[in-house]
Design a protein around this motif. Structure first.
Motif, PDB file in Angstrom:
ATOM      1  N   LYS A  81       0.877  -1.450  -0.116  1.00  0.00           N
ATOM      2  CA  LYS A  81       0.074   0.043  -0.079  1.00  0.00           C
ATOM      3  C   LYS A  81       0.994   1.166  -0.141  1.00  0.00           C
ATOM      4  O   LYS A  81       0.476   2.301  -0.727  1.00  0.00           O
ATOM      5  CB  LYS A  81      -0.947  -0.042   1.039  1.00  0.00           C
ATOM      6  N   LEU A  82       1.886   1.288   0.733  1.00  0.00           N
ATOM      7  CA  LEU A  82       2.880   2.341   0.632  1.00  0.00           C
ATOM      8  C   LEU A  82       3.416   2.577  -0.872  1.00  0.00           C
ATOM      9  O   LEU A  82       3.442   3.781  -1.127  1.00  0.00           O
ATOM     10  CB  LEU A  82       4.030   2.206   1.443  1.00  0.00           C
ATOM     11  N   GLY A  83       3.743   1.553  -1.279  1.00  0.00           N
ATOM     12  CA  GLY A  83       4.512   1.721  -2.782  1.00  0.00           C
ATOM     13  C   GLY A  83       3.292   2.357  -3.822  1.00  0.00           C
ATOM     14  O   GLY A  83       3.585   3.040  -4.724  1.00  0.00           O
ATOM     15  N   GLU A  84       1.866   1.754  -3.674  1.00  0.00           N
ATOM     16  CA  GLU A  84       1.012   2.443  -4.437  1.00  0.00           C
ATOM     17  C   GLU A  84       0.599   3.911  -4.297  1.00  0.00           C
ATOM     18  O   GLU A  84       0.442   4.601  -4.948  1.00  0.00           O
ATOM     19  CB  GLU A  84      -0.143   1.595  -4.095  1.00  0.00           C
ATOM     20  N   LYS A  85       0.837   4.340  -2.864  1.00  0.00           N
ATOM     21  CA  LYS A  85       0.749   5.608  -2.524  1.00  0.00           C
ATOM     22  C   LYS A  85       2.181   6.409  -3.036  1.00  0.00           C
ATOM     23  O   LYS A  85       1.615   7.612  -3.711  1.00  0.00           O
ATOM     24  CB  LYS A  85       0.921   5.769  -1.281  1.00  0.00           C
ATOM     25  N   LEU A  86       2.877   5.940  -2.911  1.00  0.00           N
ATOM     26  CA  LEU A  86       4.332   6.632  -3.604  1.00  0.00           C
ATOM     27  C   LEU A  86       4.161   6.785  -5.101  1.00  0.00           C
ATOM     28  O   LEU A  86       4.804   7.815  -5.489  1.00  0.00           O
ATOM     29  CB  LEU A  86       5.531   6.055  -3.132  1.00  0.00           C
ATOM     30  N   MET A  87       3.686   5.674  -5.816  1.00  0.00           N
ATOM     31  CA  MET A  87       3.578   5.703  -7.138  1.00  0.00           C
ATOM     32  C   MET A  87       2.305   6.366  -7.851  1.00  0.00           C
ATOM     33  O   MET A  87       2.171   6.591  -8.932  1.00  0.00           O
ATOM     34  CB  MET A  87       3.649   4.394  -7.771  1.00  0.00           C
ATOM     35  N   GLN A  88       1.477   6.920  -6.887  1.00  0.00           N
ATOM     36  CA  GLN A  88       0.495   7.834  -7.410  1.00  0.00           C
ATOM     37  C   GLN A  88       0.790   8.755  -8.255  1.00  0.00           C
ATOM     38  O   GLN A  88       1.753   9.692  -8.163  1.00  0.00           O
ATOM     39  CB  GLN A  88      -0.525   8.502  -6.337  1.00  0.00           C
ATOM     40  N   ASN A  89       0.072   8.898  -9.348  1.00  0.00           N
ATOM     41  CA  ASN A  89       0.202  10.088 -10.563  1.00  0.00           C
ATOM     42  C   ASN A  89       1.754   9.909 -11.143  1.00  0.00           C
ATOM     43  O   ASN A  89       2.399  10.787 -11.267  1.00  0.00           O
ATOM     44  CB  ASN A  89       0.179  11.536  -9.966  1.00  0.00           C
ATOM     45  N   LYS A  90       2.287   8.593 -11.083  1.00  0.00           N
ATOM     46  CA  LYS A  90       3.403   8.211 -11.584  1.00  0.00           C
ATOM     47  C   LYS A  90       3.104   6.897 -12.445  1.00  0.00           C
ATOM     48  O   LYS A  90       2.240   6.223 -12.432  1.00  0.00           O
ATOM     49  CB  LYS A  90       4.450   8.117 -10.564  1.00  0.00           C
ATOM     50  N   VAL A  91       4.113   6.590 -13.593  1.00  0.00           N
ATOM     51  CA  VAL A  91       4.206   5.523 -14.265  1.00  0.00           C
ATOM     52  C   VAL A  91       5.273   4.588 -14.023  1.00  0.00           C
ATOM     53  O   VAL A  91       6.468   5.262 -13.953  1.00  0.00           O
ATOM     54  CB  VAL A  91       3.909   5.780 -15.789  1.00  0.00           C
ATOM     55  N   GLY A  92       5.241   3.643 -13.682  1.00  0.00           N
ATOM     56  CA  GLY A  92       6.202   2.505 -13.474  1.00  0.00           C
ATOM     57  C   GLY A  92       5.813   1.466 -12.522  1.00  0.00           C
ATOM     58  O   GLY A  92       4.986   1.113 -12.575  1.00  0.00           O
ATOM     59  N   SER A  93       6.993   0.750 -11.762  1.00  0.00           N
ATOM     60  CA  SER A  93       6.707  -0.475 -10.867  1.00  0.00           C
ATOM     61  C   SER A  93       7.481  -0.290  -9.843  1.00  0.00           C
ATOM     62  O   SER A  93       8.590   0.224  -9.760  1.00  0.00           O
ATOM     63  CB  SER A  93       6.889  -1.499 -12.085  1.00  0.00           C
ATOM     64  N   ILE A  94       7.249  -1.050  -8.869  1.00  0.00           N
ATOM     65  CA  ILE A  94       7.877  -1.229  -7.715  1.00  0.00           C
ATOM     66  C   ILE A  94       7.811  -2.952  -7.454  1.00  0.00           C
ATOM     67  O   ILE A  94       6.838  -3.652  -7.368  1.00  0.00           O
ATOM     68  CB  ILE A  94       7.818  -0.740  -6.464  1.00  0.00           C
ATOM     69  N   VAL A  95       9.054  -3.612  -7.384  1.00  0.00           N
ATOM     70  CA  VAL A  95       9.075  -5.094  -7.016  1.00  0.00           C
ATOM     71  C   VAL A  95      10.030  -5.245  -5.894  1.00  0.00           C
ATOM     72  O   VAL A  95      11.225  -4.909  -6.201  1.00  0.00           O
ATOM     73  CB  VAL A  95       9.368  -5.888  -8.243  1.00  0.00           C
ATOM     74  N   ALA A  96       9.845  -5.871  -4.894  1.00  0.00           N
ATOM     75  CA  ALA A  96      10.386  -6.111  -3.830  1.00  0.00           C
ATOM     76  C   ALA A  96      10.310  -7.707  -3.586  1.00  0.00           C
ATOM     77  O   ALA A  96       9.352  -8.392  -3.716  1.00  0.00           O
ATOM     78  CB  ALA A  96      10.125  -5.590  -2.591  1.00  0.00           C
ATOM     79  N   ILE A  97      11.520  -8.453  -3.249  1.00  0.00           N
ATOM     80  CA  ILE A  97      11.826  -9.572  -3.240  1.00  0.00           C
ATOM     81  C   ILE A  97      12.541 -10.020  -1.945  1.00  0.00           C
ATOM     82  O   ILE A  97      13.689  -9.270  -1.440  1.00  0.00           O
ATOM     83  CB  ILE A  97      12.390 -10.634  -4.461  1.00  0.00           C
ATOM     84  N   GLU A  98      12.064 -11.263  -1.043  1.00  0.00           N
ATOM     85  CA  GLU A  98      13.146 -11.600  -0.022  1.00  0.00           C
ATOM     86  C   GLU A  98      14.117 -12.477  -0.777  1.00  0.00           C
ATOM     87  O   GLU A  98      13.887 -13.452  -1.278  1.00  0.00           O
ATOM     88  CB  GLU A  98      12.189 -12.372   0.814  1.00  0.00           C
ATOM     89  N   PRO A  99      15.520 -12.037  -0.564  1.00  0.00           N
ATOM     90  CA  PRO A  99      16.341 -13.084  -1.295  1.00  0.00           C
ATOM     91  C   PRO A  99      16.549 -14.325  -0.767  1.00  0.00           C
ATOM     92  O   PRO A  99      17.162 -15.146  -1.569  1.00  0.00           O
ATOM     93  CB  PRO A  99      17.651 -11.969  -1.108  1.00  0.00           C
ATOM     94  N   ALA A 100      16.424 -14.582   0.520  1.00  0.00           N
ATOM     95  CA  ALA A 100      16.404 -16.026   1.086  1.00  0.00           C
ATOM     96  C   ALA A 100      15.426 -17.023   0.843  1.00  0.00           C
ATOM     97  O   ALA A 100      15.712 -18.230   0.727  1.00  0.00           O
ATOM     98  CB  ALA A 100      16.810 -15.644   2.798  1.00  0.00           C
ATOM     99  N   THR A 101      14.493 -16.598   0.097  1.00  0.00           N
ATOM    100  CA  THR A 101      13.201 -17.311  -0.260  1.00  0.00           C
ATOM    101  C   THR A 101      12.941 -17.273  -1.809  1.00  0.00           C
ATOM    102  O   THR A 101      12.154 -18.070  -2.439  1.00  0.00           O
ATOM    103  CB  THR A 101      12.185 -17.250   0.602  1.00  0.00           C
ATOM    104  N   GLY A 102      13.050 -16.071  -2.350  1.00  0.00           N
ATOM    105  CA  GLY A 102      12.399 -15.632  -3.533  1.00  0.00           C
ATOM    106  C   GLY A 102      10.907 -15.327  -3.525  1.00  0.00           C
ATOM    107  O   GLY A 102      10.269 -14.943  -4.470  1.00  0.00           O
ATOM    108  N   GLU A 103      10.446 -15.153  -2.201  1.00  0.00           N
ATOM    109  CA  GLU A 103       9.070 -14.632  -2.094  1.00  0.00           C
ATOM    110  C   GLU A 103       8.890 -13.208  -2.442  1.00  0.00           C
ATOM    111  O   GLU A 103       9.766 -12.112  -1.999  1.00  0.00           O
ATOM    112  CB  GLU A 103       8.511 -14.745  -0.743  1.00  0.00           C
ATOM    113  N   ILE A 104       7.885 -12.833  -3.238  1.00  0.00           N
ATOM    114  CA  ILE A 104       7.681 -11.474  -3.698  1.00  0.00           C
ATOM    115  C   ILE A 104       7.066 -10.588  -2.450  1.00  0.00           C
ATOM    116  O   ILE A 104       6.036 -10.966  -2.212  1.00  0.00           O
ATOM    117  CB  ILE A 104       6.983 -11.233  -5.100  1.00  0.00           C
ATOM    118  N   LEU A 105       7.609  -9.613  -1.970  1.00  0.00           N
ATOM    119  CA  LEU A 105       6.987  -8.843  -0.799  1.00  0.00           C
ATOM    120  C   LEU A 105       6.149  -7.643  -1.341  1.00  0.00           C
ATOM    121  O   LEU A 105       5.213  -7.089  -0.605  1.00  0.00           O
ATOM    122  CB  LEU A 105       8.121  -8.212  -0.087  1.00  0.00           C
ATOM    123  N   ALA A 106       6.640  -6.896  -2.320  1.00  0.00           N
ATOM    124  CA  ALA A 106       5.690  -5.814  -3.176  1.00  0.00           C
ATOM    125  C   ALA A 106       5.718  -6.197  -4.665  1.00  0.00           C
ATOM    126  O   ALA A 106       6.715  -6.704  -5.080  1.00  0.00           O
ATOM    127  CB  ALA A 106       6.334  -4.607  -2.733  1.00  0.00           C
TER     128      ALA A 106
END
Length: 660
Positions: free
Chosen positions: A242-267
């Protein structure tokens, strides 16, 4: 006497023939032709389909992302409909006469004797008011079902949406689905459809002449219960999503966050996004039509479908390959006079870096340093063997997950692009191109293209010192953890662990004293790399990739903000807020600085409109050392023929379904 017996046989034959015809007709009616069965059964028994609730989807902390709420479908059996005031009926359910005729003809075409949907997804409150009048309209009745509800209205592109099945869906399912059923179309809803959908049930009800239920048929002996779909536990952290979506309001692009130890996508942020609740209910079609017309394409799943040149964020990867091949060592230096000469054209560097080694080259994002490294990589076997050397380099880059699908557990992932040698053969002629012809690849430009997911995955690889786990978004189904082999198996990239330390040193300097110093987080060692990607259609794209903390990394991240300028100005601060929020559940930066990002409108002018800002003009959040920018004179190899360089392009607009 003989004539009497003859007449007797004739009469007997007539009776026998009549009885045979009658028996044949009865056989046809009862066995062959099911019309009369349905007419009789529908006069007494109504089969009420029990639709199972789709499985809910939760975030990694148990917070509900998707749940179900009850609605009613208004059903009709055309043969049971008797003359009535259609205008009054239309007023009750909120449609016009033309809409009524269209729906009724569709129902008759499906079957005059079987129930089909006349109007979809009526709210419980609306149906209760309608139910009081339904006895005036024989042949119409309500059927309870559930639809999706999104409490936080977030993660739309990750979750996906469901829609009514098409003929093609029914055919592909082996007739499992029936008209009126719903199926996942995109995102997790599609990827895990068989797990989420559950199993339909049937309830047989006795009805009277007014179509009013009178109880269970055979005391429910022939009823079957609906089985709800499985619950999915996703890897998303709804706080940073939700923080990432707020920060990207009125912007075009993407945020991807991953946990390196598991490969689980966090955002998994795709911007612009939309409220997934808009694709539920009677107004769904209108909302979908508006999104298809939106010039910023909110239906595009940018983390896995949008392509960008990685820009300077690619430089650590090239450095790692050169270290592994023995082309350089951490102490190898090149002199940066503010540019690099690639044959007869000049590649600019943002700074006059002077004598530069690997760590400094990464920290200052020195174009000159990495052009020299790439030149040595391509010429290690002699200039005449550039083509084969390039093929070897391409294979090494592919191992990092560039130019290949990572096989994330979502449909329609794109693979990016690492150019094949045939492309350059076509442009320059076979065996007539050299390292200087493709020098833009040295700094992540030209024909090199990656998705934001691939950019984040590279940071996982660096954080893990040489391997990554296949990125995935679902970590548990029901009470069972995901045990797919591909999600637990390490994917090694062919670089020895020892070579990562000097690269990580340089990436730490990027944040502490280099091009992303404004993204430094007190008390947390974050290692990152800025990128400013050339864009011929307007301002450059802002990119930042990172992982943190340096020891035992908990999060790797990639941020792309289109048409925003320097990577240090926009992408880097956004990444730092996400990282700190995840690690500390708070952000230490001044509120005014955060609000500046939140309130900034960086939407580029829609295609075909006149841009308000001149290309090249750059906004800055605060004074910071900019990362290297590709100067206008640096073009991709194909641009020498096309005039326009390859930069960012998108996957095709999603195809509209027939029911949208």
């Amino acid at each position: 006497m003989n004539s009497f017996f003859a007449r007797r046989y004739v009469i007997a034959g007539i009776f026998i023939t009549f009885i045979a015809i009658l028996l044949a007709r009865l056989f046809y009616i009862q066995i062959v032709d099911d019309r009369y069965f349905y007419i009789a059964a529908n006069n007494v028994v109504r089969k009420n389909i029990l639709f199972p609730a789709r499985g809910p989807i939760l975030d990694r902390n148990g917070k509900i992302l998707v749940q179900n709420e009850p609605v009613y479908d208004l059903m009709v059996i055309p043969k049971q409909v008797k003359p009535f005031d259609t205008l009054k009926f239309c007023q009750l359910i909120g449609i016009d006469k033309e809409g009524f005729d269209k729906r009724f003809e569709k129902a008759k075409k499906y079957s005059p004797y079987r129930a089909s949907i006349f109007e979809k997804q009526l709210s419980v409150a609306f149906y209760r008011s309608l139910q009081e009048r339904l006895s005036d309209f024989p042949g119409f009745f309500g059927q309870l079902r559930s639809v999706r509800s999104y409490p936080d209205s977030s993660a739309a592109q990750f979750l996906g949406y469901i829609s009514e099945v098409r003929d093609k869906d029914i055919e592909n399912s082996g007739s499992y689905y029936r008209p009126g059923d719903y199926i996942g179309v995109t995102g997790v809803e599609k990827a895990y459809e068989e797990v989420l959908r559950g199993q339909r049930g049937v309830q047989n009800l006795m009805v009277d002449s007014r179509n009013v239920p009178q109880g269970r048929y055979a005391n429910g002996a022939y009823d079957t219960a609906a089985v709800a779909g499985e619950r999915l536990i996703s890897s998303l952290d709804s706080r940073i999503q939700k923080l990432g979506e707020k920060l990207m309001q009125n912007k075009v692009g993407s945020i991807v966050a991953i946990e390196p130890a598991t490969g689980e996508i966090l955002a998994f942020v795709s911007s612009p996004t939309y409220d997934p609740n808009m694709l539920v209910g009677r107004e769904r079609g209108n909302h979908m039509a508006k999104m298809y017309q939106d010039p910023y394409n909110p239906l595009l799943i940018r983390p896995i479908q949008a392509y960008y040149p990685p820009g300077s964020s690619f430089k650590p990867l090239d450095g790692l390959i050169a270290l592994q091949e023995g082309i350089i060592n951490p102490q190898t230096t090149y002199f940066c006079p503010h540019y690099y000469m690639a044959g007869n054209h000049r590649v600019g560097c943002e700074h006059f870096d002077g004598v530069t080694d690997l760590r400094k080259g990464i920290a200052m994002s020195c174009n000159t340093y990495f052009c020299n490294v790439f030149d040595r990589l391509m010429n290690r076997n002699g200039a005449k063997n550039t083509r084969q050397t390039f093929i070897n380099w391409k294979e090494k880059v592919n191992k990092f997950g560039f130019g290949v699908k990572l096989n994330v557990d979502l449909p329609n992932e794109k693979k990016g692009n690492v150019p094949a040698p045939e492309r350059y053969d076509k442009i320059f002629g076979e065996n007539r191109w050299r390292s200087s012809s493709i020098i833009s690849l040295a700094i992540g430009q030209g024909e090199l293209l990656a998705t934001p997911l691939q950019l984040a995955n590279i940071e996982c690889t660096i954080a893990n010192h040489g391997y990554y786990y296949t990125p995935h978004l679902i970590k548990a189904i029901g009470d069972k953890k995901i045990t797919k082999k591909e999600f637990t198996q390490r994917n090694y990239v062919g670089i020895d662990a020892e070579y990562f330390e000097p690269v990580i040193d340089g990436m730490q300097q990027v944040v502490e004293s280099g091009t992303a110093a404004n993204a430094r987080i007190p008390g947390i060692i974050m290692c990152g790399k800025t990128g400013t990607v050339q864009n011929p259609h307007g301002k450059n794209h802002s990119i930042f990739v990172a992982f943190a903390p340096r020891e035992n990394p908990k999060i790797a991240i990639a941020v792309v903000v289109e048409n925003a300028g320097y990577g240090s100005s926009w992408a880097a601060p956004i990444a730092s807020y996400i990282v700190e929020q995840y690690l500390r559940d708070t952000i230490s930066k001044p509120k005014a600085q955060i609000d500046y990002i939140l309130n900034a409108n960086l939407l580029p002018p829609p295609k075909g409109s006149k841009p308000k800002l001149k290309p090249g003009k750059t906004d800055t959040l605060q004074k910071a050392k900019p990362d290297s920018i590709v100067k206008p004179e640096l073009k991709s190899a194909s641009a020498k023929k096309k005039k326009k360089p390859d930069t960012v392009y998108y996957a095709n607009q999603p195809k509209r379904r027939e029911d949208e």
